[in-house]
Design an enzyme around this catalytic site. Sequence first.
Site, short mmCIF file in Angstrom:
data_model
loop_
_atom_site.label_atom_id
_atom_site.label_comp_id
_atom_site.label_asym_id
_atom_site.label_seq_id
_atom_site.Cartn_x
_atom_site.Cartn_y
_atom_site.Cartn_z
N ILE A 58 0.83 -1.12 0.00
CA ILE A 58 0.23 0.16 0.08
C ILE A 58 0.83 1.42 -0.01
O ILE A 58 0.32 2.31 0.08
CB ILE A 58 -1.00 0.14 1.19
CG1 ILE A 58 -0.28 -0.06 2.45
CG2 ILE A 58 -1.87 -1.16 1.10
CD1 ILE A 58 -1.15 0.09 3.68
N GLY A 106 8.70 3.72 0.74
CA GLY A 106 9.27 4.89 1.34
C GLY A 106 10.78 4.76 1.01
O GLY A 106 11.13 3.59 0.41
N GLY A 107 11.50 5.58 1.69
CA GLY A 107 13.14 5.47 1.25
C GLY A 107 13.44 4.22 2.00
O GLY A 107 14.65 3.78 1.58
N HIS A 108 13.14 3.79 3.13
CA HIS A 108 13.48 3.05 3.87
C HIS A 108 12.90 1.54 3.87
O HIS A 108 13.50 0.64 4.22
CB HIS A 108 13.95 3.29 5.50
CG HIS A 108 14.77 4.44 5.76
ND1 HIS A 108 16.11 4.34 5.17
CD2 HIS A 108 14.28 5.60 6.23
CE1 HIS A 108 16.27 5.58 5.64
NE2 HIS A 108 15.63 6.23 6.00
N VAL A 163 5.40 -0.74 2.89
CA VAL A 163 4.53 -0.96 3.59
C VAL A 163 3.03 -1.90 3.09
O VAL A 163 2.86 -1.53 1.99
CB VAL A 163 3.63 0.59 3.97
CG1 VAL A 163 2.47 0.47 4.93
CG2 VAL A 163 4.40 1.29 4.62
N LYS A 223 5.27 -2.35 8.01
CA LYS A 223 6.41 -1.46 7.53
C LYS A 223 7.73 -2.38 7.48
O LYS A 223 8.49 -2.27 8.32
CB LYS A 223 6.46 -0.06 8.03
CG LYS A 223 7.87 0.76 7.41
CD LYS A 223 7.90 2.10 8.02
CE LYS A 223 9.08 2.78 7.17
NZ LYS A 223 9.29 4.26 7.59
N ASP A 259 10.22 16.00 8.17
CA ASP A 259 9.62 15.58 6.94
C ASP A 259 8.28 15.72 6.81
O ASP A 259 7.47 14.71 6.20
CB ASP A 259 10.08 14.20 6.56
CG ASP A 259 10.07 13.82 4.94
OD1 ASP A 259 9.68 14.88 4.34
OD2 ASP A 259 10.24 12.55 4.66
#
Length: 921
Positions: free
Chosen positions: A652, A655-657, A660, A674, A775
Amino acid sequence: MNALFGTIPPQISYLSKLRYLELSFNKFSGKIPPEIGLLTNLEVLHLARNKLNGSIPKEIGRLNFLTDLALFKNHLDGSIPSSLSNLSNLVNLFLYENELSGSIPAEMGNLSNLVKLFINTNHLTGPIPPTFGNLKKLTTLYMFGNLLFGHIPANIGSLKSLEKLSLFGNNLSGLIPTSLGDLENLTLLHLSGNNLFGSIPPELGNLSSINDLQLSENQLHGPFPTSFANLSNLKSLFLRDNDLSGPIPQGIGDLINLVTLQLDTNQFIGHLPKNICHSGSLENFSASNNHLVGRIPKSFKNCTSLVRVHLEGNQFVGDISDDFGVYPNLTFIDLSHNGFYGKMSSNWGECHQLQTLLISRNNITGSIPPEIGNWTQLGELDLSSNRIVGMIPKELGRLISLVRLRMNDNQISGDIPLEFGLLTNLEYLDLSTNKLNKSIPSNFGDFMKLNYLNLSHNNFSEGLPLHLLSLFHINKLDISYNSLNGEIPAEISKMESLEILNLSHNNLSGFIPKAFEEMRGLLYIDISYNELQGPIPNSKAFSYDPIRTLQGNKGLCGNVTGLQPCNSSMIHKYSSRKGHKVVFLVLFLGVPLVLLSFLGFFLFMRRRKKDRESKQSKIQDEVFLFVSRFDGRALYEDIIRVTNGFDAIYCIGKGGHGTVYKANLPSGAIIAVKKFNQPLCASEKRFDKALLNEIRVLTEVRHRNIVKLYGFCSNAQHSFLVCQYLERGSLALILGNEDAAKILDWSKRLNIVKGVAYALSYMHHDCSPPIIHRDISSSNILLDSQFQAHVSDFGTAKILKPGSSNWTSFAGTYGYAAPELAYTMKVTEKCDVYSFGVLAIEIIKGKHPGDFISSLSATSAKENTQVKDVWDQRLPFPTLQVENELKTIVKLALDCLNVNPQSRPTMHMISQALSTNIAHS
């Protein structure tokens, strides 16, 4: 057919003999090339619904044969070129829903063949040119949703062909011209949302063809013209939010075609027209907040067409069971703040579409009829401040759609039936000031959506049910003025979103749990007049007006105004008592610290083991750390199974790391997982730092507007966080979707801005040390099913350590990051404040403000910025009240965007301003 995209090439001029050019409903971007003026034979030019920007080229004025020009729904800016007045053959001109500014050229009055002119929903200023009185063929004139000011020219009344005139949502002032009454072909007249004053001209009663007349939200005063009874074709009449006075003409009840009649928020007196709704067409009727009296007309009882009714805030009287009938289409009715009496009729149960019934502050007597169980569509019921007696019928438990229930300030007695616990969709429940007794039902803990609960001023006894204390969404709980006994359970810390707690005037005893210190969101607590003793927990909630909120107990002590310091024996007694709770403290209160300590030790041992163990070793260390109700190992296995080993179909977001995933657990719970791009044993310190950072921050914060962390799982294959699942997804995705953005109405957007502000204020000012997100962007704001905002993604968050320089590497999202980060890497709270300003404008505008921010460098630009400059044109123009609330947000957002960090407000100042000036909740 696929949509065309790219720019319109200048080579289009080679098509000089072209007569019809239709390029609407495509994805063209860039500017309209001036070479288009070389298509001198063109009769029709349609470039609507693209992504064109820049100004309208003046060269279009060379297209002398042009009859149709459609440029609507683009991003065109600048002024309307006066050269368009050369298009003497123009019949239809559509420039609406762009970003055009400046005044309307007076030369447009020369377009003598113009039939339809749509220049609405732009940023046009200045007066309406009097030369428009020359447009004798004009049938439709739409100029609404601009910034026009000045008077409405009287000579518009000479446009005898005019059928539709809409000027709503501007800043027009002065009187309504009596000459408008001469427009015998007019079917639509919208003048709402301006600053018009004076009385309504009786001459408007001559508009024999009118079916839609809207004059709301102005400053009109004087009487309701009796001549309006002549408007036999009228379907919609809006006069609300003015200062009109006198009686409502009886003849209004004879308008047989009337569907919508809104007269609320004026100064009308007297009775409703006797024949109101005798024709059976009336659907939407509002006469609230006036000075109307007497009984409801008999014709109203048989008005089966009714859908929405507002009669609140008057002095109506009559038997509520006799004066109202069965309305099969009714969805909303508000009869509050009147003098209705009698018993509640079972007839309301026959209104099968009814979703909202509000009858508070009347003189209703008798008991609640068991037929209440038939109101299966009901979402809101307000019976408060009446004289209702008897017990709560168990049939109430069948109202499974109920979201808001108020029954306070009555004489309801007995216990609460167990069936009441079936109302699992409740968000707001007020049963205060009744005669309810026995214990608070344990199944109240099933109200997992509840955010407000008031049971005060009753006769409840026994202790606080532990199950009740699992309501982690609740932010206000009032159980004062009862007969509750026993101790305050330490499990109260589970109420993570609680902000206001009132337990005063009960018989509670024992020590106050230290667990209160973990409730970082708690702002106010009143425990006065109980039998509590011992030290006051170290929580700011106990320092708010302590003399009043702590008085009436027998042995409280602590460093709080009005209390004696704790002596050594009391501290020893309290500490000894804590020792008996050590298992509980580790499991419930110490988890964040234990988690961090154990995780740090785990990482250290893993690195040492990796150096010692051979690559062939099959030993796989595992760690399952949880702050909530889940069993770690079992949950790990469930997640792998239900996501089919993290199959992409369950993804869904990314992200950068990490990525999800949505996981539907066998228990029925839905969680967000995550999963980090590399397992925890990876050697990159940067990855380890991001993971540790997110765990550290999310275990230290507890706030209703911050995404909740349930725990952490890891082995050699996978490392992931288990978090709260937010059904609506990211704010960025919603704003970027045309249909979804329209569902996100002004009320929801105002609440989102407030939610983010509260979360940041909590992080900056209520956490010690403060936490900076670094952020804040629309991609990192997630919305739940009720569109409540939750700040997420703390991978780059920074905890401001006292005495530290707080210098760091760059983090953030381009377009949201504070400008000072371009030349300094020192992190302060003001970095988040800047990002919040960008986000607030984005929420109102419906898209990232982009170049709009750079245009604010001049002080004058900031001072002149209005809501209409940043209004998401996919939504209807806001009402006057909402517009004022949006003005507050825009002003605050502009202050946040100050290039000087020291000149920006704090998030505490912002959240206080929003709480004071914005009423939505």
